[in-house]
Design an enzyme around this catalytic site. Structure first.
Site, PDB file in Angstrom:
ATOM      1  N   ARG A  27       0.870  -1.184   0.087  1.00  0.00           N
ATOM      2  CA  ARG A  27       0.010  -0.056  -0.037  1.00  0.00           C
ATOM      3  C   ARG A  27       0.885   1.221  -0.131  1.00  0.00           C
ATOM      4  NH1 ARG A  27      -2.365  -1.324   5.838  1.00  0.00           N
ATOM      5  NH2 ARG A  27      -0.292  -1.079   7.383  1.00  0.00           N
TER       6      ARG A  27
ATOM      7  N   ASN B 187       8.721  -8.145   4.804  1.00  0.00           N
ATOM      8  CA  ASN B 187       9.763  -7.316   5.734  1.00  0.00           C
ATOM      9  C   ASN B 187       9.773  -7.715   7.317  1.00  0.00           C
ATOM     10  OD1 ASN B 187      11.877  -5.600   5.856  1.00  0.00           O
ATOM     11  ND2 ASN B 187      10.506  -3.991   6.707  1.00  0.00           N
TER      12      ASN B 187
ATOM     13  N   ARG C  43      -1.037  -4.896   2.863  1.00  0.00           N
ATOM     14  CA  ARG C  43       0.326  -4.641   3.020  1.00  0.00           C
ATOM     15  C   ARG C  43       1.086  -5.671   2.601  1.00  0.00           C
ATOM     16  NH1 ARG C  43       3.393  -2.401   7.812  1.00  0.00           N
ATOM     17  NH2 ARG C  43       4.799  -4.324   8.531  1.00  0.00           N
TER      18      ARG C  43
ATOM     19  N   HIS D 286       9.716   3.124   2.188  1.00  0.00           N
ATOM     20  CA  HIS D 286       8.486   2.782   2.712  1.00  0.00           C
ATOM     21  C   HIS D 286       7.843   4.089   2.922  1.00  0.00           C
ATOM     22  CE1 HIS D 286       9.134  -1.351   4.486  1.00  0.00           C
ATOM     23  NE2 HIS D 286      10.341  -1.079   4.100  1.00  0.00           N
TER      24      HIS D 286
ATOM     25  N   GLU E  75      11.187   6.266   5.594  1.00  0.00           N
ATOM     26  CA  GLU E  75       9.597   6.234   5.706  1.00  0.00           C
ATOM     27  C   GLU E  75       9.177   7.690   5.225  1.00  0.00           C
ATOM     28  OE1 GLU E  75       7.468   3.995   6.567  1.00  0.00           O
ATOM     29  OE2 GLU E  75       8.316   2.661   8.186  1.00  0.00           O
TER      30      GLU E  75
HETATM   31 ZN    ZN Z   1       6.332  -0.165   5.179  1.00  0.00          ZN
END
Ligand code: ZN
Length: 435
Positions: free
Chosen positions: A192, A265, A249, A321, A399
């Site tokens: 996502r 992950n 996810r 991410h 992130e």
């Molecule tokens: Zn992630």
């Protein structure tokens, strides 16, 4: 032929269990995204929220839980009398506005290998005006490579559970192919997190166009490192987010009669079974798999990384991410252990954060720190493997935007693709010229 062989291999697996019916399209119409203040009682609150039809955004629940709640359970949620703020009134409307979700069958469909695609025109920046389908990402790789034939090649590191290729591009400078330490980038392991593929491609685009236009900084970067760039390492999950469930996810590997998917992950073969940083429950978002490295995607990524380690070694690894705006160093599996070159990695990460903040008037803030103390315990993650097994000098998880669920969390508006790419390009220029 290769594809057929793969399917005959996975067919017995698939027929051993009943495949859960998860192909019903979820639009998220009327879902409300909220941020709940947990005041250290995250686990207890999480348990109560499990009775709702909802999708949790974060797993670091010490201070807050961000969660999308289905309209039919909003009253039940209100009755819980929790302290919260609304981040998105209607998630479904935000997904429509985002523009990349087009319901249809995600299927077990394979695309051709990249070698079978014909290059069209060299891409331009309009590519970054919108989110793109998996097939278009494949074509983009072919197109951009065709404009840089002397210094790049397309790579396929393996195939996903459903048989899709895990593709990317390898770039090099004047020393020739495979002559320098590796910079390895992975995008979209969490399906996502769409912004990650777009940003990785923005960086790739700038490396290629910069080199072609004789930009001296970019020349020295590409002359010093071999880049191995994989924008979508979880293709099955990614296709599923575009066709069926925007908030998916994991991968799409069938594990049980009721649950699908592994968190790739949490599947890396390093400290994999350390308690507390992943889930043994196949229904959970952080499901680690039955054994270390038992997903086809992880097997492919590990094997590829091992070839780089055996060649010139890995200088820099970044797993891209979203969201939270963080630059995360190892370790995720042990909150008390620090990487040997912590000072150096932190100083580089601080430099990257400053370069990002200086990239625009928006002064976007990214916060550097070690994974476990900064975020949450995460076991079987890529950066721990790259650091200790892969011996990468620098091993980060970045992130991307936004900073929190406000700003729509995973549903980052498409008009933020270019600004996200541009600020990260400034961050990477700093890193790649000083590391
Ligand atoms: Zn992630």
């Amino acid at each position: 032929m290769k594809v057929l062989a793969l399917f005959s291999l996975i067919a017995p697996l698939a027929s051993a269990v009943v495949i859960p019916d998860t192909d019903k399209v979820i639009t998220y119409d009327g879902y409300r995204v909220v941020r709940i203040a947990t005041h250290g009682r995250g686990q207890a609150i999480e348990k109560r929220l499990k009775t709702l039809n909802a999708v949790q955004y974060n797993f670091d629940t010490q201070e807050r839980i961000e969660i999308a709640i289905a309209p039919e359970d909003l009253r039940k949620f209100e009755k819980m009398k929790l302290e919260y703020e609304v981040l998105d009134e209607d998630l479904g409307a935000s997904i429509v506005a985002e523009g990349g979700f087009s319901p249809g069958s995600a299927g077990r469909k394979t695309i051709s290998s990249l070698n079978e695609l014909t290059p069209a025109a060299f891409p331009d920046l309009t590519w970054f005006n919108a989110y793109q389908t998996f097939e278009k990402h494949q074509q983009w790789l072919v197109d951009i490579q065709s404009g840089f034939p002397e210094n790049s090649e397309l790579i396929e590191v393996g195939r996903s559970y459903e048989g899709r290729p895990i593709n990317g591009i390898h770039l090099w400078g004047k020393g020739g192919k495979d002559s320098k330490p590796a910079v390895l980038w992975h995008g979209t392991v969490h399906a996502r997190e769409w912004i990650s593929a777009m940003v990785v491609e923005y960086l790739t685009y700038n490396l290629i166009t910069g080199y072609s236009l004789n930009d001296t900084q970019v020349h020295s970067i590409l002359d010093n490192y071999d880049f191995y760039i994989l924008p979508v390492v979880n293709p099955d999950g990614f296709v599923y987010t575009q066709k069926t469930n925007r908030l998916w996810r994991k991968s799409r590997q069938v594990r049980s009669s009721s649950c699908i998917g592994t968190d790739i992950n949490r599947n890396w073969p390093f400290k994999w079974d350390t308690p507390g940083g992943s889930s043994k429950n196949a229904c959970d978002e952080t499901y680690r798999g039955e054994a270390a490295g038992d997903t086809p995607e992880n097997t492919a990524l590990t094997k590829h990384a091992e070839t780089l380690v055996a060649n010139k070694g890995i200088k820099l690894y970044i797993d891209w991410h979203s969201f939270s705006q963080l630059i995360l160093l190892p370790y995720g599996y042990d909150c008390n252990r620090q990487v040997d070159n912590y000072e150096r990695q932190m100083s580089l990460a601080n430099g990257v954060a400053s370069a990002i903040a200086g990239a625009s008037s928006a002064k976007t803030r990214f916060k550097p720190g070690a994974t476990c103390p900064s975020l949450y315990k995460a076991v079987g993650g890529s950066t721990d493997w790259m650091q200790d097994v892969g011996k990468a000098e620098i091993s980060w998880c970045i992130e991307l935007r936004p900073s929190g669920g406000g700003g729509n969390g995973f549903i980052l508006p498409a008009n933020q693709i270019k600004p996200s790419g541009e600020e990260m390009w400034q961050g990477m220029l700093h890193l790649l010229t000083t590391m």
